[in-house]
Write a protein that holds these residues in place. Structure first.
Motif, PDB file in Angstrom:
ATOM      1  N   VAL A  22       0.837  -1.205   0.000  1.00 12.39           N
ATOM      2  CA  VAL A  22       0.000   0.000   0.000  1.00 12.39           C
ATOM      3  C   VAL A  22       0.871   1.254   0.000  1.00 12.39           C
ATOM      4  O   VAL A  22       0.601   2.192  -0.762  1.00 12.39           O
ATOM      5  N   LEU A  23       1.915   1.279   0.799  1.00 15.23           N
ATOM      6  CA  LEU A  23       2.786   2.457   0.840  1.00 15.23           C
ATOM      7  C   LEU A  23       3.508   2.660  -0.488  1.00 15.23           C
ATOM      8  O   LEU A  23       3.607   3.789  -0.981  1.00 15.23           O
ATOM      9  N   VAL A  24       3.983   1.584  -1.087  1.00 21.83           N
ATOM     10  CA  VAL A  24       4.627   1.690  -2.405  1.00 21.83           C
ATOM     11  C   VAL A  24       3.593   2.129  -3.446  1.00 21.83           C
ATOM     12  O   VAL A  24       3.890   2.944  -4.327  1.00 21.83           O
ATOM     13  N   GLY A  25       2.374   1.616  -3.345  1.00 24.26           N
ATOM     14  CA  GLY A  25       1.315   2.020  -4.264  1.00 24.26           C
ATOM     15  C   GLY A  25       1.012   3.501  -4.174  1.00 24.26           C
ATOM     16  O   GLY A  25       0.850   4.178  -5.203  1.00 24.26           O
ATOM     17  N   ILE A  26       0.943   4.020  -2.960  1.00 21.17           N
ATOM     18  CA  ILE A  26       0.701   5.459  -2.785  1.00 21.17           C
ATOM     19  C   ILE A  26       1.835   6.261  -3.422  1.00 21.17           C
ATOM     20  O   ILE A  26       1.599   7.249  -4.121  1.00 21.17           O
ATOM     21  N   MET A  28       3.848   5.306  -5.850  1.00 20.90           N
ATOM     22  CA  MET A  28       3.825   5.160  -7.308  1.00 20.90           C
ATOM     23  C   MET A  28       2.738   6.029  -7.944  1.00 20.90           C
ATOM     24  O   MET A  28       2.976   6.673  -8.964  1.00 20.90           O
ATOM     25  N   VAL A  29       1.556   6.054  -7.345  1.00 18.01           N
ATOM     26  CA  VAL A  29       0.481   6.883  -7.891  1.00 18.01           C
ATOM     27  C   VAL A  29       0.831   8.361  -7.756  1.00 18.01           C
ATOM     28  O   VAL A  29       0.517   9.170  -8.631  1.00 18.01           O
ATOM     29  N   SER A  30       1.545   8.709  -6.698  1.00 17.73           N
ATOM     30  CA  SER A  30       1.928  10.111  -6.480  1.00 17.73           C
ATOM     31  C   SER A  30       2.945  10.605  -7.494  1.00 17.73           C
ATOM     32  O   SER A  30       2.876  11.748  -7.941  1.00 17.73           O
ATOM     33  N   VAL A  31       3.892   9.758  -7.859  1.00 16.89           N
ATOM     34  CA  VAL A  31       4.967  10.214  -8.749  1.00 16.89           C
ATOM     35  C   VAL A  31       4.708   9.890 -10.220  1.00 16.89           C
ATOM     36  O   VAL A  31       5.491  10.306 -11.070  1.00 16.89           O
ATOM     37  N   THR A  32       3.641   9.180 -10.528  1.00 19.09           N
ATOM     38  CA  THR A  32       3.369   8.824 -11.928  1.00 19.09           C
ATOM     39  C   THR A  32       3.273  10.036 -12.850  1.00 19.09           C
ATOM     40  O   THR A  32       3.877  10.026 -13.931  1.00 19.09           O
ATOM     41  N   PRO A  33       2.554  11.104 -12.496  1.00 16.73           N
ATOM     42  CA  PRO A  33       2.519  12.263 -13.403  1.00 16.73           C
ATOM     43  C   PRO A  33       3.907  12.873 -13.636  1.00 16.73           C
ATOM     44  O   PRO A  33       4.233  13.280 -14.752  1.00 16.73           O
ATOM     45  N   ALA A  55       9.715  14.330  -0.567  1.00 16.08           N
ATOM     46  CA  ALA A  55       8.890  14.580   0.620  1.00 16.08           C
ATOM     47  C   ALA A  55       7.858  13.470   0.805  1.00 16.08           C
ATOM     48  O   ALA A  55       7.611  13.030   1.934  1.00 16.08           O
ATOM     49  N   THR A  56       7.280  12.999  -0.291  1.00 16.82           N
ATOM     50  CA  THR A  56       6.319  11.896  -0.210  1.00 16.82           C
ATOM     51  C   THR A  56       7.005  10.635   0.296  1.00 16.82           C
ATOM     52  O   THR A  56       6.473   9.928   1.162  1.00 16.82           O
ATOM     53  N   ALA A  57       8.196  10.346  -0.224  1.00 15.00           N
ATOM     54  CA  ALA A  57       8.943   9.168   0.226  1.00 15.00           C
ATOM     55  C   ALA A  57       9.275   9.272   1.718  1.00 15.00           C
ATOM     56  O   ALA A  57       9.157   8.288   2.454  1.00 15.00           O
ATOM     57  N   ALA A  58       9.666  10.459   2.174  1.00 15.01           N
ATOM     58  CA  ALA A  58       9.983  10.650   3.590  1.00 15.01           C
ATOM     59  C   ALA A  58       8.742  10.447   4.461  1.00 15.01           C
ATOM     60  O   ALA A  58       8.814   9.809   5.517  1.00 15.01           O
TER      61      ALA A  58
END
Length: 141
Positions: A22-26, A28-33, A55-58
């Motif tokens: 779930v965390l990796v999915g979030i 991936m969806v965040s950085v896709t654009p 910042a999202t990764a942190a």
């Protein structure tokens, strides 16, 4: 684990892989654009987008480590972003078919945020991480 938690501590280890997914999915969806823009050669604003990705990764790393505030912030942002993205996609979908893809991304955010809250094994795993972090902080004090 704290006595107020409704989740079974025996499920905690079973929640490791789903929580990571779930965390990796979030992420991936965040950085896709951002990644899609780079692939298409759109490099304007790449520094800002890279900062957002870091910042999202942190933030997600802190959820993994057992930070309750990071978990609350992540769930809130997933719900808010998912709703806004879904509505914007629906509005754009009335003009172009690509809007439906944007709406799908909003639904993915909503589903992943809900999974952090409502999946028993994920909550059991996070509760065990929260408890371990609290014990470590008490030992330091």
């Amino acid at each position: 684990m704290s006595a107020s938690s409704p989740f079974d501590p025996r499920q905690a280890e079973a929640g490791r892989t789903p929580t990571l997914a779930v965390l990796v999915g979030i992420f991936m969806v965040s950085v896709t654009p951002f990644v899609a823009g780079l692939v298409q050669g759109q490099t304007e604003g790449w520094g800002r987008d890279l900062l957002y990705a870091v910042a999202t990764a942190a933030l997600l790393f802190n959820v993994w480590r057992g930070s309750v505030w990071a978990w609350r912030l992540t769930v809130g942002m997933c719900m808010l972003a998912g709703l806004v993205i879904f509505v914007v996609g629906m509005l754009a979908g009335s003009v172009a078919w690509q809007g439906w893809i944007v709406s799908g991304a909003g639904l993915v955010f909503l589903l992943l945020g809900t999974a952090l809250v409502g999946t028993a094994v994920i909550r059991a795993f996070l509760d065990s991480r929260w408890e371990a972090r609290q014990r470590a902080m008490r030992r330091k004090a």
